[in-house]
Design an enzyme around this catalytic site. Structure first.
Site, PDB file in Angstrom:
ATOM      1  N   GLU A 142       0.799  -1.073  -0.098  1.00 60.85           N
ATOM      2  CA  GLU A 142      -0.238   0.047   0.025  1.00 60.85           C
ATOM      3  C   GLU A 142       0.721   1.296  -0.038  1.00 60.85           C
ATOM      4  O   GLU A 142       0.522   2.286   0.910  1.00 60.85           O
ATOM      5  CB  GLU A 142      -1.016   0.075   1.293  1.00 60.85           C
ATOM      6  CG  GLU A 142      -1.840  -1.200   1.212  1.00 60.85           C
ATOM      7  CD  GLU A 142      -2.804  -1.165   2.424  1.00 60.85           C
ATOM      8  OE1 GLU A 142      -2.814  -0.312   3.107  1.00 60.85           O
ATOM      9  OE2 GLU A 142      -3.696  -2.249   2.460  1.00 60.85           O
ATOM     10  N   GLU A 247      -5.908 -11.123  -1.438  1.00 61.11           N
ATOM     11  CA  GLU A 247      -6.770 -11.051  -0.226  1.00 61.11           C
ATOM     12  C   GLU A 247      -8.092 -11.049  -0.377  1.00 61.11           C
ATOM     13  O   GLU A 247      -9.116 -10.097   0.136  1.00 61.11           O
ATOM     14  CB  GLU A 247      -6.383  -9.709   0.672  1.00 61.11           C
ATOM     15  CG  GLU A 247      -4.818  -9.685   0.907  1.00 61.11           C
ATOM     16  CD  GLU A 247      -4.515  -8.301   1.793  1.00 61.11           C
ATOM     17  OE1 GLU A 247      -5.380  -7.558   2.275  1.00 61.11           O
ATOM     18  OE2 GLU A 247      -3.372  -7.970   1.718  1.00 61.11           O
TER      19      GLU A 247
HETATM   20  C1  XIL Z   1      -6.181  -6.944   8.428  1.00 59.75           C
HETATM   21  C2  XIL Z   1      -6.432  -8.249   9.331  1.00 59.75           C
HETATM   22  O1  XIL Z   1      -7.363  -8.989   8.428  1.00 59.75           O
HETATM   23  C3  XIL Z   1      -6.981  -7.591  10.507  1.00 59.75           C
HETATM   24  O2  XIL Z   1      -7.157  -8.837  11.460  1.00 59.75           O
HETATM   25  C4  XIL Z   1      -6.207  -6.583  11.273  1.00 59.75           C
HETATM   26  O3  XIL Z   1      -6.808  -6.109  12.252  1.00 59.75           O
HETATM   27  C5  XIL Z   1      -5.906  -5.418  10.237  1.00 59.75           C
HETATM   28  O4  XIL Z   1      -5.492  -5.968   9.038  1.00 59.75           O
HETATM   29  N1  XIL Z   1      -4.742  -4.934   3.838  1.00 59.75           N
HETATM   30  C6  XIL Z   1      -3.934  -5.768   4.334  1.00 59.75           C
HETATM   31  C7  XIL Z   1      -4.100  -6.680   5.242  1.00 59.75           C
HETATM   32  O5  XIL Z   1      -2.745  -5.960   3.478  1.00 59.75           O
HETATM   33  O6  XIL Z   1      -3.140  -6.986   6.065  1.00 59.75           O
HETATM   34  C8  XIL Z   1      -5.452  -6.309   6.214  1.00 59.75           C
HETATM   35  O7  XIL Z   1      -5.437  -7.135   7.193  1.00 59.75           O
HETATM   36  C9  XIL Z   1      -6.609  -6.130   5.373  1.00 59.75           C
HETATM   37  C10 XIL Z   1      -6.351  -4.952   4.531  1.00 59.75           C
END
Ligand code: XIL
Length: 361
Positions: A142, A247
């Site tokens: 990001e 994701e």
């Molecule tokens: C999220 C997790 O799923 C949560 O448990 C945590 O509280 C916050 O982060 N983008 C990403 C991930 O790259 O690491 C994030 O994961 C979601 C958004």
């Protein structure tokens, strides 16, 4: 009858074995083996795993002189035991990174050399420990805003754009055989995608290894459109890097426009209108979810550049979307329900993939 039995016994990793890796993000309970139902789903359906939180800086390196490798070691051992492609997430991010990383010593302002040294030490220690076992890393997560400008994180404001190149170089030195990725959300937005394509192209031209680009894939029922998703895959592939959906989840709940994507720092207060399916998912929503999942997986198999698809969680009960962007909702964004049962969306994916495979044969 025979058809539906075949579908319910199907394993995603088997159907996709000639196309791309398929996996899920694991939480602490799953890594510890306490959530046996989820571990069974992973064992049966997936050939790659990513840790949801435990390799983030705050978890693995909470203090300057302290690394916490106990749970990451379990995670990596689970991957080895099950023969899974283990992905590390994530080395450089502005979230879930402790404040000390960006502080100078004894109250002095942070010197760029010190931050660079910390970055190098972090990457060398973490990547080095799992050399040859964690097969790929989300190196930078990001770095851009949705409008394609650099995100003004302490990484950027202290080190400038070069923090990205440095992170990839440190990771390559620490494990030359690991695949190295740039990861971000909302790459279906043209301005952001353009910025990432420009960055990756220029790094690769300089001889800095960036092996893949991940679109996180935190999507909604209607947005982004299939055309936008396809354009994203096609454009990212033009860099020559592998393309991954890293994701994936599809959020069927209402979402304010400003929160489309996955900015974990933003939140909205819970109201009943924002939590419409707390008692269960209406049939028409199940149907639309099924269609959406079938559509996106059909797109993924169509494009050779797609080398992995990872779901962000195993069952609806584990999804981070129960807590973000509205804490305390009951969400239903994955392929298995709260009881670990496959949902209509799972069956729709299996059917779409089976159909695509027989069309290819
Ligand atoms: C999220 C997790 O799923 C949560 O448990 C945590 O509280 C916050 O982060 N983008 C990403 C991930 O790259 O690491 C994030 O994961 C979601 C958004």
């Amino acid at each position: 009858m025979r058809e539906s039995r075949a579908v319910s016994s199907a394993a995603l990793r088997e159907i996709l074995k000639d196309r791309f890796l398929v996996g899920a993000a694991l939480n602490d309970n799953q890594i510890a083996g306490k959530d046996t139902a989820a571990v069974e789903i992973v064992r049966r359906h997936f050939n790659t795993i990513t840790p949801e939180n435990i390799l983030k800086w705050e978890a693995v390196h909470p203090k300057a002189d302290r690394f916490e490798f106990c749970v990451p070691d379990q995670f990596v051992a689970l991957g080895a035991w099950q023969g899974l492609f283990v992905v590390g997430h994530t080395l450089v991010w502005h979230n879930q990174t402790p404040p000390w990383v960006f502080e100078g010593t004894s109250g002095a302002p942070l010197h760029p050399e010190l931050l660079l040294w910390r970055l190098r030490e972090h990457i060398h220690t973490v990547v080095g420990r799992y050399r040859g076992r964690v097969r790929a890393w989300d190196v930078v997560n990001e770095a851009f805003e949705d409008d394609g400008t650099w995100r003004k994180t302490p990484w950027y404001t202290t080190l400038g754009e070069e923090f990205v190149a440095k992170a990839f170089e440190f990771a390559r030195d620490a494990d030359p055989d690991a695949e190295l990725y740039y990861n971000d959300y909302n790459l279906w937005k043209p301005a952001k995608r353009k910025a990432v394509v420009r960055l990756v192209t220029s790094l690769r031209k300089r001889g800095i290894r960036v092996d893949g680009i991940g679109e996180q894939g935190h999507w909604l029922l209607e947005d982004p459109s299939l055309q936008e998703i396809e354009a994203t895959i096609v454009d990212l592939a033009k860099t020559g890097a592998k393309v991954m959906i890293t994701e994936l989840d599809i959020d069927p709940l209402p979402r304010p426009d400003a929160l489309v994507g996955a900015d974990v720092a933003k939140h909205v207060e819970l109201t009943p209108e924002l939590d419409p399916h707390a008692e269960g998912v209406p049939e028409d929503v199940q149907r639309r979810m099924a269609q959406r999942y079938a559509d996106v997986f059909s797109l993924f198999v169509k494009h050779r550049a797609v080398s992995r698809v990872t779901l962000w969680g195993v069952t609806d009960a584990d999804s981070w979307l129960n807590h973000w962007p509205v804490p305390g909702r009951t969400n239903h964004p994955l392929l298995w329900d709260r009881l670990g049962q496959p949902k209509p969306a799972f069956h729709a994916v299996v059917e779409a993939l089976t159909r695509a495979a027989s069309a290819r044969a």
